[in-house]
Design a protein around this motif. Structure first.
Motif, mmCIF file in Angstrom:
data_model
loop_
_atom_site.group_PDB
_atom_site.id
_atom_site.type_symbol
_atom_site.label_atom_id
_atom_site.label_comp_id
_atom_site.label_asym_id
_atom_site.label_seq_id
_atom_site.Cartn_x
_atom_site.Cartn_y
_atom_site.Cartn_z
ATOM 1 N N GLU A 239 60.083 -23.025 -33.048
ATOM 2 C CA GLU A 239 61.321 -22.819 -33.175
ATOM 3 C C GLU A 239 60.897 -25.138 -34.093
ATOM 4 N N ALA A 240 60.560 -25.747 -33.396
ATOM 5 C CA ALA A 240 60.476 -26.914 -34.006
ATOM 6 C C ALA A 240 60.000 -27.094 -35.554
ATOM 7 N N ALA A 241 58.809 -27.168 -35.644
ATOM 8 C CA ALA A 241 58.482 -26.502 -36.509
ATOM 9 C C ALA A 241 58.006 -25.790 -37.995
ATOM 10 N N THR A 242 59.394 -24.394 -37.527
ATOM 11 C CA THR A 242 60.159 -24.113 -38.665
ATOM 12 C C THR A 242 60.819 -24.239 -38.956
ATOM 13 N N GLY A 243 61.909 -24.799 -37.711
ATOM 14 C CA GLY A 243 63.840 -24.605 -38.535
ATOM 15 C C GLY A 243 64.437 -23.396 -37.896
ATOM 16 N N VAL A 244 63.810 -22.012 -37.452
ATOM 17 C CA VAL A 244 64.775 -21.336 -37.325
ATOM 18 C C VAL A 244 64.818 -21.147 -35.816
ATOM 19 N N GLU A 245 65.459 -20.093 -35.740
ATOM 20 C CA GLU A 245 65.462 -20.066 -34.141
ATOM 21 C C GLU A 245 65.055 -18.410 -33.545
ATOM 22 N N ILE A 246 64.241 -18.102 -32.711
ATOM 23 C CA ILE A 246 64.094 -17.375 -32.152
ATOM 24 C C ILE A 246 64.615 -16.884 -31.164
ATOM 25 N N ILE A 247 64.531 -15.200 -31.761
ATOM 26 C CA ILE A 247 65.293 -14.566 -29.946
ATOM 27 C C ILE A 247 64.758 -13.571 -29.796
ATOM 28 N N VAL A 248 64.175 -13.406 -28.721
ATOM 29 C CA VAL A 248 63.400 -12.872 -27.488
ATOM 30 C C VAL A 248 64.018 -12.135 -27.369
ATOM 31 N N ASP A 249 64.734 -11.027 -26.933
ATOM 32 C CA ASP A 249 65.779 -9.978 -25.604
ATOM 33 C C ASP A 249 65.175 -8.806 -25.197
ATOM 34 N N ASP A 250 66.483 -7.885 -25.001
ATOM 35 C CA ASP A 250 64.997 -6.627 -24.661
ATOM 36 C C ASP A 250 65.422 -5.793 -26.084
ATOM 37 N N THR A 251 65.675 -5.954 -27.293
ATOM 38 C CA THR A 251 64.343 -5.453 -28.027
ATOM 39 C C THR A 251 63.137 -5.041 -28.455
ATOM 40 N N PRO A 252 63.433 -3.525 -28.507
ATOM 41 C CA PRO A 252 62.139 -3.449 -28.242
ATOM 42 C C PRO A 252 61.156 -2.893 -29.159
ATOM 43 N N GLU A 253 60.301 -3.816 -29.095
ATOM 44 C CA GLU A 253 59.416 -4.395 -30.162
ATOM 45 C C GLU A 253 59.128 -4.582 -31.093
ATOM 46 N N ALA A 254 60.137 -6.046 -31.386
ATOM 47 C CA ALA A 254 60.877 -6.611 -32.014
ATOM 48 C C ALA A 254 61.321 -7.850 -31.821
ATOM 49 N N ILE A 255 61.624 -8.733 -32.328
ATOM 50 C CA ILE A 255 61.824 -10.349 -32.852
ATOM 51 C C ILE A 255 62.726 -10.202 -33.339
ATOM 52 N N ILE A 256 63.548 -11.649 -33.352
ATOM 53 C CA ILE A 256 64.241 -11.472 -34.274
ATOM 54 C C ILE A 256 64.277 -12.835 -34.138
ATOM 55 N N ILE A 257 64.413 -13.519 -35.948
ATOM 56 C CA ILE A 257 64.194 -14.446 -36.398
ATOM 57 C C ILE A 257 65.415 -14.745 -36.955
ATOM 58 N N SER A 258 66.643 -16.001 -36.810
ATOM 59 C CA SER A 258 67.548 -16.180 -37.080
ATOM 60 C C SER A 258 67.542 -17.568 -37.637
ATOM 61 N N GLY A 259 68.207 -17.976 -39.379
ATOM 62 C CA GLY A 259 68.467 -18.855 -39.836
ATOM 63 C C GLY A 259 68.632 -18.797 -41.325
ATOM 64 N N PHE A 260 69.578 -20.220 -41.750
ATOM 65 C CA PHE A 260 69.910 -19.791 -42.692
ATOM 66 C C PHE A 260 68.891 -19.391 -43.850
ATOM 67 N N ASP A 261 68.109 -20.357 -44.197
ATOM 68 C CA ASP A 261 67.259 -20.722 -45.098
ATOM 69 C C ASP A 261 66.218 -19.423 -45.053
ATOM 70 N N PRO A 262 66.078 -18.805 -46.569
ATOM 71 C CA PRO A 262 65.243 -17.457 -46.664
ATOM 72 C C PRO A 262 63.148 -18.455 -46.284
ATOM 73 N N VAL A 263 63.827 -19.019 -46.841
ATOM 74 C CA VAL A 263 61.731 -19.635 -47.471
ATOM 75 C C VAL A 263 61.308 -19.692 -45.520
ATOM 76 N N ARG A 264 62.686 -20.814 -44.555
ATOM 77 C CA ARG A 264 62.103 -21.261 -43.270
ATOM 78 C C ARG A 264 61.579 -19.761 -42.387
ATOM 79 N N ARG A 265 62.693 -18.744 -42.825
ATOM 80 C CA ARG A 265 62.668 -17.324 -41.571
ATOM 81 C C ARG A 265 61.258 -16.365 -42.697
ATOM 82 N N GLU A 266 60.636 -16.998 -43.651
ATOM 83 C CA GLU A 266 59.393 -16.190 -44.285
ATOM 84 C C GLU A 266 58.266 -17.661 -43.251
#
Length: 522
Positions: A239-266
């Protein structure tokens, strides 16, 4: 006995004296002989020296003669060269004199011809002037006869004819103009709608609505533990290197990347993909992979720009403008992907310009570049249309394209027919149902303002707004900011946010100070 001894002694003395005298005589003869030999040797040496001197003298004289002859030959050769050059120059001058003589003869002949032509023209002019005078006399006599017959002067007749023609022309022109205006009113709206509808029907594009979340799919949930790391250090480093929020929850086989900047998310998505494939997930490796991914994204931006201009058939675009086109892929305008919007505007402009008989290639070029001001890294105070126009001028685009970019939001006056076409097509693309969401644009602007506010403080290296703007993570320089200053910095940033910004709820300001000691073993 004594006499005998005395006799012997006297005899010995006499013999000694005689021996000395004889020895002296012999020595004188020997010395004289040596002296004679020495004189003879001296004479021989003098003769040899004289012979050698004569030989050396002759050699020097011969050497001097050879050198003189050589210098004489060189001088004669140099003199011959100069003489040849002088002869050549003399020949050239003679040739030039001959050419000048010929030219002078030709000029004299032409002058003679011109003189004869001048005399002929003078004679003809005299004849023409005589005929002109005769015609003028005839005209005056005819005018006098007409004035006598019509009982009007020439000026009065001319005035009456002009008035009659003027009235007749006014009547015909007014009726003609009325017919044209009526026909234009009937057909102009119909033709304009026809052009726009045909353009829209012939242009099919997608509506790409950008959001603030990306999904990273994984094969199993066991990988989530590796991504989180011991006490969450891996996910914090990511998160510190990319500037996005990494959400690891109970969603099966998926990690959510949250951020307003599409470049950072990519960047975060690609970095996660590489880390999971490699299997080595720790903070140092995360920073290395993120740095490489940022570089890869820059290369991908250039590739996207080149592919876009090739697909649209646009040639001769400056490499820096191609980079700006590639950056549009990772930007949005009111929730609408900027590159898709610009491609759509380019196609609409080309079709509409072709329907109106204008330059379709220039229209497509201006349509693609009309929003490049939105992806400028400097982000000055200028509106994006004027900034895009300045960029286009900087990279030698034609004036029609520059004016179309700068005038598509009416910041400057339109000077070409392309400008209103760009403005209309931009409005058509943004006005399609579902194409844009204005709330999204204002939300992204608020998050950017939040990051810029924090980076204005001294000692701040990086700043990221995460959790939809509810948290602000600030990375500071450990050498310039102490732990006490970090606490004060967090307080100052939060107070400045309260005073300068409007936002719902509350914003958590987290200042991160990390001390690293690095040395190299050589």
């Amino acid at each position: 006995m004594e006499d005998l001894v005395l006799y012997i002694a006297i005899t010995g003395i006499i013999a000694l004296i005689l021996g000395v005298i004889i020895g002296r005589v012999l020595l004188q003869k020997v010395f004289k002989k040596h002296e004679t030999e020495a004189q003879e040797k001296a004479k021989l040496i003098i003769k040899e020296a004289e012979l050698q001197g004569e030989t050396v003298k002759k050699d020097k004289i011969l050497e001097a003669k050879e050198r003189f002859l050589k210098m004489k030959a060189e001088f004669e050769e140099e003199a011959n060269k100069k003489k040849n050059i002088i002869i050549q120059n003399e020949n050239k001058l003679k040739q030039k004199d001959q050419n000048l003589s010929k030219m002078m003869e030709q000029n004299q002949r032409k002058e003679a011809e011109l003189e004869s032509m001048k005399e002929n023209l003078t004679a003809q002019l005299e004849i023409v002037n005589k005929r002109k005078d005769e015609l003028e006399k005839m005209r005056l006599s005819q005018v006098a006869r007409l004035e006598k017959i019509a009982d009007l002067t020439a000026e009065e007749a001319k005035h009456q004819i002009m008035e009659a023609l003027k009235e007749e022309a006014k009547l015909k022109a007014s009726s003609y103009v009325k017919d044209i205006v009526d026909e234009a009113k009937l057909t102009a709206t119909k033709e304009a709608k026809k052009v726009v509808l045909e353009t829209l029907q012939r242009t099919a594009t997608e509506h790409a609505i950008e959001n603030c979340v990306s999904i990273f799919n994984i094969e199993s949930d066991d990988i989530k533990g590796k991504i989180i790391g011991r006490e969450g250090r891996n996910i914090r480093a990511l998160e510190a290197a990319t500037g996005v929020e990494i959400i690891v929850d109970d969603t099966p086989e998926a990690i959510i990347i949250s951020g307003f900047d599409p470049v950072r998310r990519e960047v975060a998505r690609l970095a996660l993909h590489r880390l999971v494939q490699d299997g080595r997930i720790h903070p140092a490796r995360i920073e290395e992979v993120v740095a490489k991914t940022f570089k890869h994204i820059e290369e991908e931006i250039i590739e996207i720009g080149e592919r876009t201009v090739i697909d649209l058939g646009i040639h001769g675009l400056h490499p820096e403008l191609i980079k700006y086109v590639g950056r549009m892929r990772f930007r949005s305008s009111y929730g609408q992907n900027l590159l898709q919007h610009s491609r759509e505007v380019a196609k609409l402009c080309a079709t509409m310009a072709a329907e109106l008989g204008l330059n379709a290639k220039l229209a497509k070029r201006a349509g693609l570049l009309h929003d490049i001001g939105k992806v400028s890294p400097e982000e000055p105070e200028l509106p994006h249309a004027l900034l895009g126009m300045e960029l286009a001028k900087k990279y030698k685009e034609v004036p029609e394209v520059c004016n179309a970019i700068g005038a598509h939001h009416d910041e400057i006056e339109m000077t070409s027919m392309l400008s209103p076409i760009i403005q209309v097509c931009d409005a058509i693309s943004g006005a399609r149902p579902g194409a844009r969401r204005e709330v999204m644009e204002s939300y992204i602007k608020r998050l950017k303002d939040l990051e810029e506010l924090a980076t204005s403080f001294d000692g701040v290296i990086k700043c990221y707004a995460i959790q939809a703007g509810r948290e602000l993570r600030v990375m500071v320089d450990a050498e310039n900011v102490t732990d006490e200053k970090a606490g004060m910095l967090s307080f100052d940033i939060s107070k400045k946010i309260e005073n300068d910004m409007q936002y719902p709820g509350q914003i958590k300001v987290t200042v991160i100070r990390e001390m690293r000691a690095v040395s190299f073993a050589k």
